[in-house]
Design an enzyme around this catalytic site. Sequence first.
Site, PDB file in Angstrom:
ATOM      1  N   ASP A 113       0.879  -1.162   0.000  1.00 47.28           N
ATOM      2  CA  ASP A 113       0.000   0.000   0.000  1.00 47.28           C
ATOM      3  C   ASP A 113       0.922   1.220   0.000  1.00 47.28           C
ATOM      4  O   ASP A 113       1.263   1.761   1.033  1.00 47.28           O
ATOM      5  CB  ASP A 113      -0.862  -0.031   1.278  1.00 47.28           C
ATOM      6  CG  ASP A 113      -2.046   0.897   1.175  1.00 47.28           C
ATOM      7  OD1 ASP A 113      -2.013   1.824   0.350  1.00 47.28           O
ATOM      8  OD2 ASP A 113      -2.999   0.694   1.929  1.00 47.28           O
ATOM      9  N   ASP A 156      -8.146   1.195   8.688  1.00 40.90           N
ATOM     10  CA  ASP A 156      -7.865   1.852   7.399  1.00 40.90           C
ATOM     11  C   ASP A 156      -8.241   3.336   7.462  1.00 40.90           C
ATOM     12  O   ASP A 156      -8.701   3.906   6.464  1.00 40.90           O
ATOM     13  CB  ASP A 156      -8.583   1.156   6.228  1.00 40.90           C
ATOM     14  CG  ASP A 156      -7.910   1.450   4.892  1.00 40.90           C
ATOM     15  OD1 ASP A 156      -6.861   2.123   4.870  1.00 40.90           O
ATOM     16  OD2 ASP A 156      -8.449   1.009   3.859  1.00 40.90           O
TER      17      ASP A 156
HETATM   18  O1  DOR Z   1      -9.730   3.974   0.709  1.00 36.75           O
HETATM   19  C1  DOR Z   1      -8.544   3.895   0.920  1.00 36.75           C
HETATM   20  N1  DOR Z   1      -7.788   4.981   1.138  1.00 36.75           N
HETATM   21  N2  DOR Z   1      -7.979   2.687   0.926  1.00 36.75           N
HETATM   22  C2  DOR Z   1      -6.657   2.534   1.015  1.00 36.75           C
HETATM   23  O2  DOR Z   1      -6.218   1.437   1.102  1.00 36.75           O
HETATM   24  C3  DOR Z   1      -5.775   3.726   0.982  1.00 36.75           C
HETATM   25  C4  DOR Z   1      -6.453   4.847   1.603  1.00 36.75           C
HETATM   26  C5  DOR Z   1      -5.763   6.170   1.504  1.00 36.75           C
HETATM   27  O3  DOR Z   1      -4.547   6.255   1.608  1.00 36.75           O
HETATM   28  O4  DOR Z   1      -6.460   7.179   1.381  1.00 36.75           O
HETATM   29 ZN    ZN Z   2      -5.453  -0.552   1.096  1.00 35.17          ZN
HETATM   30 ZN    ZN Z   3      -5.215   1.641   3.599  1.00 33.54          ZN
END
Ligand code: DOR
Ligand code: ZN
Ligand code: ZN
Length: 392
Positions: A112, A265
């Site tokens: 990520d 998250d």
């Molecule tokens: O919705 C999300 N936003 N999912 C993710 O895995 C990353 C995150 C972000 O960094 O804004």
């Molecule tokens: Zn993610």
């Molecule tokens: Zn995330």
Amino acid sequence: EIVDGKGQFLLPGFIDLHTHLREPGREDTETIESGSAAAALGGYTAVFAMANTSPVADTSVITDHVWKRGQEVGLVDVHPVGAVTVGLEGKQLAEMGTMAAGVGAVRMFSDDGHCVYDPLIMRRALEYANSLGVLIAQHAEEPRLTKGAVAHEGPNASRLGLAGWPRAAEESIVARDALLARDAGARVHICHASTAGTVELLKWAKSQGISITAEVTPHHLLLDDSRLETYDAVNRVNPPLRESSDVAALRQALAEGVIDCVATDHAPHAEQDKCCEFASARPGMLGLETALSIIVETMVNPGLLDWRGVARVMSENPARIVGLDDQGRPLAVGEPANLALIDPATEWTVEASELASIARNTPFQAMTLPAKVTATFLRGRLTARDGKIVAG
Ligand code: DOR
Ligand code: ZN
Ligand code: ZN
């Protein structure tokens, strides 16, 4: 200070394996300081700060900074998550060993930040991580299936004209990396499981003795894609809100231990990145300050989890997954502890403007939720009390 806990539950401090703080890069939306405050108010004593900062946390310069800044703030332990690879190509493994050996002592690495398209690179990353005794957290998105996608691929998205994000984008990676972990003899952790199919794959992989663990977010346990009808960009998130049948499967999986833990998250975004059209808004939702209440709403109140189970999915299992071994063990009298005190009988109404996060993108705005964290202790020191931060 003496805290009266009469009628309340004392749990081990919560550990969030998946938090986006925006430092470095987007300090207008969250800093290590503001995110630490949000975490302490939510009952957390440790968070894992995701690697997709700007620049991406792919060297020890950044991961060490994140740890040190968190210790300076002193409200929660901010464990840095390192990126698995360096550079946009995703072809070169990051120096995980250097990050693990630094003061940030990185124990978790994720894609990520920089995507890992190539199964061979992931296989090598798993082997390397295994040799270091650290964990790979797989973001579980096949990006070639999600190009342009903004919402769960299903009847709601089609009716509303929103480009669909198929379940296979997640499930194909879960299957792939379960198999790669098996072959590498390594562990893998699945981030933000969102589909009933992922649950089936986890069951299968665990039944084969594969070292796989998984997390689910509070928002995927409560919300489904019927929320899209308002076109409110606050509902845009990756992976997307799925269907009610997925929500039911995720709850059941968390109750049964097929999914090991809850991770927020927590993804702060600026007003201007969330006020636009659904399809051009940034994905992500706030989570730290509401997580416990959402777990009570979705798991405890329906009878799927008791309070012992809450401690397991919010604290003990995350601790075990990342090897923070002293969390959840019996304490000696007088030993400083990480604790969250919870009033199970109260209710509160979420008001975005009152959150400690700089950003305001909570999908739970104006909802009345059960239970509230009334005090948080980090190593025996009070960090939050009755909705307010206690200055060090
Ligand atoms: O919705 C999300 N936003 N999912 C993710 O895995 C990353 C995150 C972000 O960094 O804004
Ligand atoms: Zn993610
Ligand atoms: Zn995330």
